[in-house]
Design a protein around this motif. Structure first.
Motif, mmCIF file in Angstrom:
data_model
loop_
_atom_site.group_PDB
_atom_site.id
_atom_site.type_symbol
_atom_site.label_atom_id
_atom_site.label_comp_id
_atom_site.label_asym_id
_atom_site.label_seq_id
_atom_site.Cartn_x
_atom_site.Cartn_y
_atom_site.Cartn_z
ATOM 1 N N GLN A 48 37.186 37.085 62.532
ATOM 2 C CA GLN A 48 37.492 38.424 62.031
ATOM 3 C C GLN A 48 37.488 39.440 63.166
ATOM 4 N N LEU A 49 36.516 39.311 64.071
ATOM 5 C CA LEU A 49 36.461 40.203 65.220
ATOM 6 C C LEU A 49 37.674 39.992 66.125
ATOM 7 N N LEU A 50 38.115 38.754 66.248
ATOM 8 C CA LEU A 50 39.299 38.448 67.060
ATOM 9 C C LEU A 50 40.519 39.196 66.529
ATOM 10 N N GLY A 51 40.673 39.203 65.210
ATOM 11 C CA GLY A 51 41.792 39.918 64.601
ATOM 12 C C GLY A 51 41.725 41.411 64.857
ATOM 13 N N ARG A 52 40.520 41.981 64.816
ATOM 14 C CA ARG A 52 40.352 43.422 65.001
ATOM 15 C C ARG A 52 40.450 43.832 66.470
ATOM 16 N N GLY A 276 27.310 26.456 74.387
ATOM 17 C CA GLY A 276 28.029 27.000 75.535
ATOM 18 C C GLY A 276 29.503 27.211 75.241
ATOM 19 N N ALA A 277 30.116 26.255 74.550
ATOM 20 C CA ALA A 277 31.541 26.363 74.218
ATOM 21 C C ALA A 277 31.802 27.578 73.349
ATOM 22 N N ILE A 278 30.953 27.812 72.358
ATOM 23 C CA ILE A 278 31.107 28.973 71.488
ATOM 24 C C ILE A 278 30.867 30.267 72.276
ATOM 25 N N THR A 279 29.919 30.222 73.203
ATOM 26 C CA THR A 279 29.552 31.411 73.965
ATOM 27 C C THR A 279 30.721 31.961 74.761
ATOM 28 N N PHE A 280 31.538 31.078 75.361
ATOM 29 C CA PHE A 280 32.665 31.543 76.167
ATOM 30 C C PHE A 280 33.603 32.409 75.331
ATOM 31 N N ALA A 281 34.005 31.903 74.168
ATOM 32 C CA ALA A 281 34.909 32.657 73.300
ATOM 33 C C ALA A 281 34.228 33.904 72.750
ATOM 34 N N HIS A 282 32.990 33.768 72.326
ATOM 35 C CA HIS A 282 32.246 34.876 71.730
ATOM 36 C C HIS A 282 32.077 36.028 72.712
ATOM 37 N N THR A 283 31.788 35.716 73.973
ATOM 38 C CA THR A 283 31.566 36.747 74.979
ATOM 39 C C THR A 283 32.823 37.583 75.212
ATOM 40 N N VAL A 284 33.975 36.919 75.270
ATOM 41 C CA VAL A 284 35.237 37.634 75.481
ATOM 42 C C VAL A 284 35.516 38.569 74.301
ATOM 43 N N ILE A 285 35.296 38.074 73.098
ATOM 44 C CA ILE A 285 35.564 38.870 71.895
ATOM 45 C C ILE A 285 34.629 40.076 71.812
ATOM 46 N N ILE A 286 33.339 39.860 72.078
ATOM 47 C CA ILE A 286 32.375 40.965 71.998
ATOM 48 C C ILE A 286 32.635 41.992 73.105
ATOM 49 N N ALA A 287 33.010 41.521 74.303
ATOM 50 C CA ALA A 287 33.335 42.454 75.384
ATOM 51 C C ALA A 287 34.509 43.335 74.983
ATOM 52 N N ARG A 288 35.502 42.731 74.339
ATOM 53 C CA ARG A 288 36.652 43.497 73.858
ATOM 54 C C ARG A 288 36.230 44.506 72.780
ATOM 55 N N MET A 289 35.305 44.117 71.933
ATOM 56 C CA MET A 289 34.791 45.015 70.902
ATOM 57 C C MET A 289 34.146 46.235 71.541
ATOM 58 N N PHE A 290 33.321 46.022 72.560
ATOM 59 C CA PHE A 290 32.672 47.135 73.244
ATOM 60 C C PHE A 290 33.697 48.011 73.966
#
Length: 294
Positions: A48-52, A276-290
């Motif tokens: 959902q965050l990826l879409g936003r 670790g695999a989830i963290t890579f994608a999650h970090t990029v998405i959260i950085a974009r959110m910020f």
């Protein structure tokens, strides 16, 4: 009125006190229960965050976003088995930045210096954990990479990260970007983490920090970003959106572990590779959110 941070400090010391009543095995069970529940949940709304964050102005289907997300996760997961040492260094670096970003973004902007400060703080937390638990850390790393890490590396990593933090923080205080009372609070918090990391086992210490100081605040920030405010209704919406991805993650991890059962990989190896695999994608998405909140 008791502030959130004061409550978290109380929870931290209570969790540390529990170590007197749980054997190492029981601590690990409790730790993985929290990691599998709250820990995985805090990254389960990434679609959902990826879409936003990346596709707000573009029309994309759920399946397109899912395919893109899974491609990144599987690529990162594969890296842990094809180039484990490289994957580990990337995981530590990305995680350190992510932890620091989540902790400081509320107070600082998105300048290159601030991002360096985020990384210094987060890596300082991780290397403090490693430095105070060198034997357990080396055992986990050797299981993941088949590489015996010299224990002095943890000291070097801590010195570099702490040095950067110690150089940048006074500049921020002088520039009135961080108030002296705020700086004192943060330094006291580092002392709290040092006590926690020194007296708790590696997995339990990491879990307490990851769950209460990272995952719970991150969920709060995600709810505010997605739904405008944090209340009972918005939290329910977040949970409804995350529950299916969370269940799929649990099922996927169990299935993969069963497929790998009997091989050279331990549960710990598979779990941290998965995390670790989830963290890579999650970090990029959260950085974009910020970035979008700037």
């Amino acid at each position: 009125m008791v502030k959130t941070r004061e409550i978290l400090i109380i929870i931290t010391f209570f969790s540390l006190w529990l170590t007197n009543y749980f054997e190492a095995g029981s601590q690990s069970i409790l730790a993985f229960s929290l990691l599998f529940s709250v820990g995985l949940l805090h990254g389960s709304n990434d679609l959902q965050l990826l879409g936003r964050t990346f596709f707000k102005k573009k029309k994309t289907t759920f399946y397109t976003r899912l395919a893109l997300y899974l491609a990144v996760v599987f690529a990162a997961f594969s890296l842990f088995f094809t180039a484990p040492l490289l994957a580990l260094f990337l995981f530590i670096g990305v995680s350190g930045y992510h932890f620091g970003e989540q902790h400081w973004d509320e107070y600082l902007g998105r300048s290159p210096l601030n991002k360096l400060f985020f990384a210094a703080y987060g890596l300082g937390i991780l290397f403090l954990l490693f430095f105070l638990n060198p034997v357990e850390t080396s055992q986990v790393i050797e299981q993941l990479t088949q590489f015996a890490v010299p224990k002095m590396w943890y000291a070097y990593g801590l010195l570099i990260a702490a040095g950067l933090f110690a150089i940048i923080l006074p500049y921020y205080i002088g520039a009135k970007m961080i108030s002296p009372p705020k700086a004192v609070q943060e330094l006291f918090l580092l002392v709290v983490f040092a006590v926690l990391f020194r007296w708790a086992s590696l997995v339990w210490a990491f879990t307490i920090y990851f769950i209460f100081w990272h995952s719970v605040p991150s969920i709060k920030e995600q709810v505010a970003y997605l739904y405008g405010k944090v209340n009972k209704q918005s939290v329910k919406k977040y949970l409804r959106g995350a529950i299916w991805v969370w269940l799929a993650s649990i099922v996927g991890l169990v299935v993969f572990f069963k497929l790998m059962e009997g091989g050279n990989q331990s549960f710990l190896t598979i779990f941290f590779s998965f995390l670790g695999a989830i963290t890579f994608a999650h970090t990029v998405i959260i950085a974009r959110m910020f970035d979008q909140q700037e």
